[in-house]
Enzyme design. Structure first.
Site, PDB file in Angstrom:
ATOM      1  N   GLU A   1       8.477  16.240  15.702  1.00  0.00           N
ATOM      2  CA  GLU A   1       9.059  16.039  14.369  1.00  0.00           C
ATOM      3  C   GLU A   1       8.399  17.021  13.398  1.00  0.00           C
ATOM      4  OE1 GLU A   1       7.990  12.475  12.154  1.00  0.00           O
ATOM      5  OE2 GLU A   1      10.084  12.241  11.579  1.00  0.00           O
TER       6      GLU A   1
ATOM      7  N   LYS B   1       0.880  -1.177   0.000  1.00  0.00           N
ATOM      8  CA  LYS B   1       0.000   0.000   0.000  1.00  0.00           C
ATOM      9  C   LYS B   1       0.913   1.223   0.000  1.00  0.00           C
ATOM     10  CE  LYS B   1      -1.953   2.967   2.016  1.00  0.00           C
ATOM     11  NZ  LYS B   1      -1.709   4.388   1.666  1.00  0.00           N
TER      12      LYS B   1
ATOM     13  N   GLY C   1       6.106   5.047   8.639  1.00  0.00           N
ATOM     14  CA  GLY C   1       5.317   6.275   8.632  1.00  0.00           C
ATOM     15  C   GLY C   1       5.451   6.966   9.970  1.00  0.00           C
TER      16      GLY C   1
ATOM     17  N   CYS D   1      13.153  10.882   7.840  1.00  0.00           N
ATOM     18  CA  CYS D   1      12.995  10.408   9.221  1.00  0.00           C
ATOM     19  C   CYS D   1      14.298  10.535   9.996  1.00  0.00           C
ATOM     20  CB  CYS D   1      12.507   8.971   9.225  1.00  0.00           C
ATOM     21  SG  CYS D   1      13.551   7.877   8.259  1.00  0.00           S
TER      22      CYS D   1
ATOM     23  N   GLY E   1       1.552   4.753  13.296  1.00  0.00           N
ATOM     24  CA  GLY E   1       2.155   3.477  13.730  1.00  0.00           C
ATOM     25  C   GLY E   1       1.444   2.903  14.950  1.00  0.00           C
TER      26      GLY E   1
ATOM     27  N   GLU F   1       8.702   1.336  11.413  1.00  0.00           N
ATOM     28  CA  GLU F   1       9.760   2.338  11.224  1.00  0.00           C
ATOM     29  C   GLU F   1       9.065   3.685  11.307  1.00  0.00           C
ATOM     30  OE1 GLU F   1      12.926   1.855  10.890  1.00  0.00           O
ATOM     31  OE2 GLU F   1      13.035  -0.294  10.475  1.00  0.00           O
TER      32      GLU F   1
HETATM   33  P1  NAD Z   1       1.878   8.569   7.627  1.00  0.00           P
HETATM   34  O1  NAD Z   1       2.013   7.879   8.936  1.00  0.00           O
HETATM   35  O2  NAD Z   1       0.877   9.650   7.512  1.00  0.00           O
HETATM   36  O3  NAD Z   1       1.521   7.509   6.475  1.00  0.00           O
HETATM   37  C1  NAD Z   1       2.347   6.406   6.201  1.00  0.00           C
HETATM   38  C2  NAD Z   1       1.544   5.364   5.449  1.00  0.00           C
HETATM   39  O4  NAD Z   1       0.526   4.861   6.314  1.00  0.00           O
HETATM   40  C3  NAD Z   1       0.825   5.898   4.215  1.00  0.00           C
HETATM   41  O5  NAD Z   1       0.864   4.922   3.199  1.00  0.00           O
HETATM   42  C4  NAD Z   1      -0.596   6.074   4.721  1.00  0.00           C
HETATM   43  O6  NAD Z   1      -1.569   6.006   3.702  1.00  0.00           O
HETATM   44  C5  NAD Z   1      -0.717   4.891   5.654  1.00  0.00           C
HETATM   45  N1  NAD Z   1      -1.771   5.000   6.675  1.00  0.00           N
HETATM   46  C6  NAD Z   1      -2.336   6.130   7.182  1.00  0.00           C
HETATM   47  N2  NAD Z   1      -3.285   5.796   8.096  1.00  0.00           N
HETATM   48  C7  NAD Z   1      -3.315   4.445   8.163  1.00  0.00           C
HETATM   49  C8  NAD Z   1      -4.067   3.511   8.921  1.00  0.00           C
HETATM   50  N3  NAD Z   1      -5.000   3.909   9.805  1.00  0.00           N
HETATM   51  N4  NAD Z   1      -3.828   2.194   8.756  1.00  0.00           N
HETATM   52  C9  NAD Z   1      -2.888   1.772   7.887  1.00  0.00           C
HETATM   53  N5  NAD Z   1      -2.147   2.610   7.129  1.00  0.00           N
HETATM   54  C10 NAD Z   1      -2.354   3.935   7.266  1.00  0.00           C
HETATM   55  O7  NAD Z   1       3.344   9.066   7.267  1.00  0.00           O
HETATM   56  P2  NAD Z   1       3.806   9.940   6.040  1.00  0.00           P
HETATM   57  O8  NAD Z   1       3.306  11.334   6.255  1.00  0.00           O
HETATM   58  O9  NAD Z   1       3.499   9.248   4.759  1.00  0.00           O
HETATM   59  O10 NAD Z   1       5.403   9.876   6.226  1.00  0.00           O
HETATM   60  C11 NAD Z   1       6.077  10.687   7.119  1.00  0.00           C
HETATM   61  C12 NAD Z   1       6.386   9.951   8.411  1.00  0.00           C
HETATM   62  O11 NAD Z   1       7.068   8.740   8.129  1.00  0.00           O
HETATM   63  C13 NAD Z   1       7.322  10.745   9.305  1.00  0.00           C
HETATM   64  O12 NAD Z   1       6.889  10.640  10.638  1.00  0.00           O
HETATM   65  C14 NAD Z   1       8.655  10.023   9.121  1.00  0.00           C
HETATM   66  O13 NAD Z   1       9.548  10.174  10.188  1.00  0.00           O
HETATM   67  C15 NAD Z   1       8.216   8.622   8.957  1.00  0.00           C
HETATM   68  N6  NAD Z   1       9.265   7.844   8.298  1.00  0.00           N
HETATM   69  C16 NAD Z   1       9.986   6.947   9.028  1.00  0.00           C
HETATM   70  C17 NAD Z   1      11.020   6.220   8.438  1.00  0.00           C
HETATM   71  C18 NAD Z   1      11.828   5.230   9.214  1.00  0.00           C
HETATM   72  O14 NAD Z   1      12.499   4.417   8.589  1.00  0.00           O
HETATM   73  N7  NAD Z   1      11.795   5.238  10.531  1.00  0.00           N
HETATM   74  C19 NAD Z   1      11.307   6.419   7.086  1.00  0.00           C
HETATM   75  C20 NAD Z   1      10.555   7.343   6.364  1.00  0.00           C
HETATM   76  C21 NAD Z   1       9.526   8.049   6.972  1.00  0.00           C
END
Ligand code: NAD
Length: 501
Positions: free
Chosen positions: A404, A195, A248, A304, A253, A270
Site C-alpha cells: 500500500e 484517540k 489504520g 484506504c 492493527g 479497518e
Molecule cells: P497508523 O496505523 O499509523 O495510525 C492509525 C492510528 O493508530 C493513529 O491514531 C495512531 O496514532 C494510532 N496508533 C499507532 N500506533 C499505535 C499503537 N501501538 N497502539 C494503538 N494505536 C496506535 O495509520 P495512519 O498512517 O494514521 O493511516 C493510514 C492507514 O490507515 C493506511 O494503511 C490506510 O489504508 C488505513 N485506513 C484504513 C481505512 C479502512 O476503513 N479500512 C480507512 C482509512 C485509513
C-alpha cells in the site's frame, strides 16, 4: 486503572495562545479541557504550507487513565445507557443538526489540518452529519427477541452496551472515520474515548464540544490527542476499555490486536488496502477513466479504498493508459482554500518522502513511469505536493504493486481473460474495495462473486454508503462499520430465561 492524581490545569479550548500566536487545544475529558499531565504539546501543521496552525496537548498514560475513568464513571452512572432509545436518538439528531450548522467552520478546520481541498472537506463534513442522522434514526430499531423453544418459560435477548469503547482514528478522513465509530457506539449507550491521529486532532476536539452542546452528558465522549505508542497503546491496554475500534495500517492493527488480546478486549479493525479496478473492453471508457482517476487520486491518494491497481483488458490497454495519463496531468493542484483545487498536498513531508521512495522503487523494479511523481515548483513549493504518478509495465511481484503506497501512485496492468483478471485482483494480502467496469450483467455478477473484497462497485468507484456495511476481507480488517451491522460491534446479546411460575 483508577487515577488518583488531581487533574492538571484546565486550559485549551481553542483560545489563541498569544505567546505562540496560534490556538492551543487541550484534551477533552468529561466536558473540560486539560493540559497534558506532563505539559507536553504537539504543533499541528497545514500540509499545504507546513506552517503551524495550532498547538495541541499530547496525552500521557495518566491522561488516558483519567479519560477512561471519566467515561467509565459516566457509564456506571447510567443516564446515557439507560436513557430511552428515543432520547438517545434525539441527542444524536441534535449532533447531526449542529454539524450541519457548523459545516463551513468544520470544513475549513479539516481542510487546513488534513490538507484537503475545501470542496472535498465540505462534502466530508456533510457525510459526518449524515452518519449521525442515520444512527439517530437507527437507535430505536434495535431490539432483542423472544425465542420459542422452552415449554416452561420464556427465552428472550436483551441488547446491551459494552461499556467504555476506545476509538483510534487515522489522519486521512479524521472526522468522518471518527463519526463511523462514535455514532453507533453512542447509539447503543456506550461511553467513548477517542484517540485521534497525532497529525489531525482538531475536528475531533471540535466534535467533543458539539456533542456537549447537543445534550450528550459530559464524560460520555472524551477526546485525547496523543501518540500511538503512548496514548493509543494505553487506551488499548486499559482494563476498563471493553472494545477497541481501530482504523489504520495493517501493521499497527496487528499490534493493537495483540495488545487487546491480553484482556480479551473486543476489536474491530479497518486496515490497509490495495484495491483493484478491473476494466473490460466493453466498458464506457469516458465514465470509467474519469471515475478511475478520482478513485486513485482523491485525497491525494491517501485513501484506504484507493483503486491503486488498474487491470485493463489488453485490447483497450494502450488507449486507456493514454486517456488516464492525460486526465491525471490535467488534475488541478492547488492551495486547499481554492475552490477550484482538485488535488491537494500529502499530509506531511515524511509521507511525501515515503511516496517518492515508492516512485523510485517502481522505476528500479522495471516499471515505466508515464507521468507524475514530481514536486511542483512555484507557489506550491512550501507544501507537501507531489504530482499524480502513473506507472505501466508493472508485474504482480513488484513491491509497487503488492504494498500500500498510500499516495498518488497507480499501476496499470493488462489482462487477457476474465479468469486472469480475477486472479490478478485477488493476488493481494488485502481485500478492501474494488471496481468492475463492464456492460455485461452476467459477467458483472460472476466477477463480483469471485473477487475477494469487502466492497465492490460495478461501473462506479463509490465504496461508501452509510446504510451498508463497510470493511475488508483478508488483511484489510475484521468487522464492518456503517449500516445496522455496526451496532452489533457496540453491543452484547444477553440471554434471559424467565420460568413460568
Ligand atoms: P497508523 O496505523 O499509523 O495510525 C492509525 C492510528 O493508530 C493513529 O491514531 C495512531 O496514532 C494510532 N496508533 C499507532 N500506533 C499505535 C499503537 N501501538 N497502539 C494503538 N494505536 C496506535 O495509520 P495512519 O498512517 O494514521 O493511516 C493510514 C492507514 O490507515 C493506511 O494503511 C490506510 O489504508 C488505513 N485506513 C484504513 C481505512 C479502512 O476503513 N479500512 C480507512 C482509512 C485509513
Amino acid at each position: 486503572m483508577a487515577d488518583s492524581r488531581p487533574p492538571t490545569s484546565r486550559r485549551g479550548n481553542g483560545v489563541t495562545d498569544t505567546k505562540q500566536d496560534v490556538p492551543f487545544e487541550g484534551l477533552s475529558i468529561a466536558g473540560e479541557r486539560y493540559e497534558a499531565s506532563d505539559g507536553a504539546v504537539r504543533e499541528i501543521h497545514d500540509p499545504s504550507t507546513n506552517t503551524v496552525i495550532a498547538r495541541v496537548a499530547r496525552a500521557t498514560t495518566d491522561d488516558v487513565n483519567r479519560a477512561v475513568r471519566a467515561a467509565y464513571e459516566r457509564f456506571a452512572a447510567g443516564e446515557w445507557r439507560r436513557a430511552s432509545a428515543r432520547r438517545r436518538g434525539e441527542v444524536l439528531g441534535n449532533v447531526a443538526a449542529l454539524i450541519r450548522t457548523n459545516q463551513e467552520r468544520l470544513a475549513q478546520l479539516e481542510s487546513r489540518n488534513a490538507g484537503k481541498p475545501i470542496a472535498a472537506a465540505r462534502s466530508e463534513i456533510g457525510s459526518v452529519a449524515t452518519t449521525f442522522a442515520f444512527y439517530a434514526g437507527a437507535v430505536d430499531k434495535v431490539h432483542g427477541q423472544t425465542i420459542p423453544g422452552a415449554a416452561d418459560g420464556t427465552v428472550m435477548t436483551f441488547r446491551e452496551p459494552l461499556g467504555v469503547c476506545g476509538a483510534i482514528v487515522p489522519w486521512n478522513f479524521p472526522m468522518l472515520i471518527l463519526s463511523w465509530k462514535v455514532a453507533p457506539a453512542l447509539a447503543m449507550g456506550n461511553s467513548v474515548v477517542v484517540k485521534p491521529a497525532e497529525l489531525t486532532p482538531l475536528t475531533a476536539l471540535a466534535m467533543a464540544d458539539l456533542a456537549i452542546e447537543a445534550g450528550l452528558p459530559e464524560g460520555v465522549l472524551n477526546v485525547i490527542p496523543g501518540s500511538g505508542s503512548t496514548a493509543g497503546h494505553s487506551l488499548v491496554r486499559h482494563p476498563l476499555v471493553r472494545k477497541i475500534s481501530f482504523t489504520g495500517s495493517t501493521g499497527v492493527g496487528t499490534r493493537v490486536m495483540q495488545a487487546a488480546a491480553e484482556d480479551i478486549t473486543r476489536v474491530s479493525l479497518e486496515l490497509g488496502g490495495k484495491s483493484a479496478s478491473i476494466v473490460f473492453a466493453d466498458a464506457d471508457l469516458d465514465t470509467c477513466v474519469e471515475s478511475s482517476v478520482s478513485a486513485v487520486y482523491d485525497n491525494a491518494g491517501q485513501d484506504c479504498c484507493a483503486r491503486s491497481r488498474v487491470l485493463v483488458e489488453r485490447s483497450i490497454h494502450d488507449e486507456f493508459v493514454r486517456r488516464f495519463a492525460q486526465r491525471a496531468e490535467q488534475l488541478r493542484l492547488g492551495r486547499t482554500d481554492d475552490e477550484a483545487t482538485e488535488f491537494g498536498p500529502l499530509i506531511s513531508p515524511g509521507r511525501r518522502e515515503t511516496v517518492e521512495g515508492y516512485v523510485d522503487l517502481g522505476k528500479e523494479e522495471g516499471a515505466t513511469l508515464v507521468t507524475g511523481g514530481q514536486r511542483p515548483n512555484g507557489d506550491l513549493g512550501d507544501g507537501n505536493y507531489l504530482t499524480p504518478a502513473v506507472f505501466t509495465d508493472v508485474r504482480s511481484d513488484m513491491r509497487l504493486v503488492r504494498e500500500e503506497v498510500f499516495g498518488p501512485v497507480v499501476g496499470i496492468q493488462p489482462f487477457d481473460s476474465e479468469d486472469e483478471a480475477v486472479a490478478l485482483a485477488n493476488d493481494s494480502i488485502y481485500g478492501l474495495s474494488g471496481s468492475l467496469w463492464t456492460r455485461d450483467v452476467g459477467r458483472a455478477l460472476r466477477v463480483a462473486r469471485a473477487v475477494e473484497t469487502g466492497m465492490l462497485s460495478v461501473n462506479s468507484s463509490n465504496s461508501v454508503h452509510i446504510e451498508a456495511p463497510f470493511g475488508g476481507m483478508k488483511q484489510s480488517g475484521i468487522g464492518r462499520e456503517q449500516g445496522m451491522v455496526a451496532l452489533d460491534h457496540y453491543s452484547e446479546y444477553k440471554t434471559v430465561f424467565i420460568a413460568d411460575t
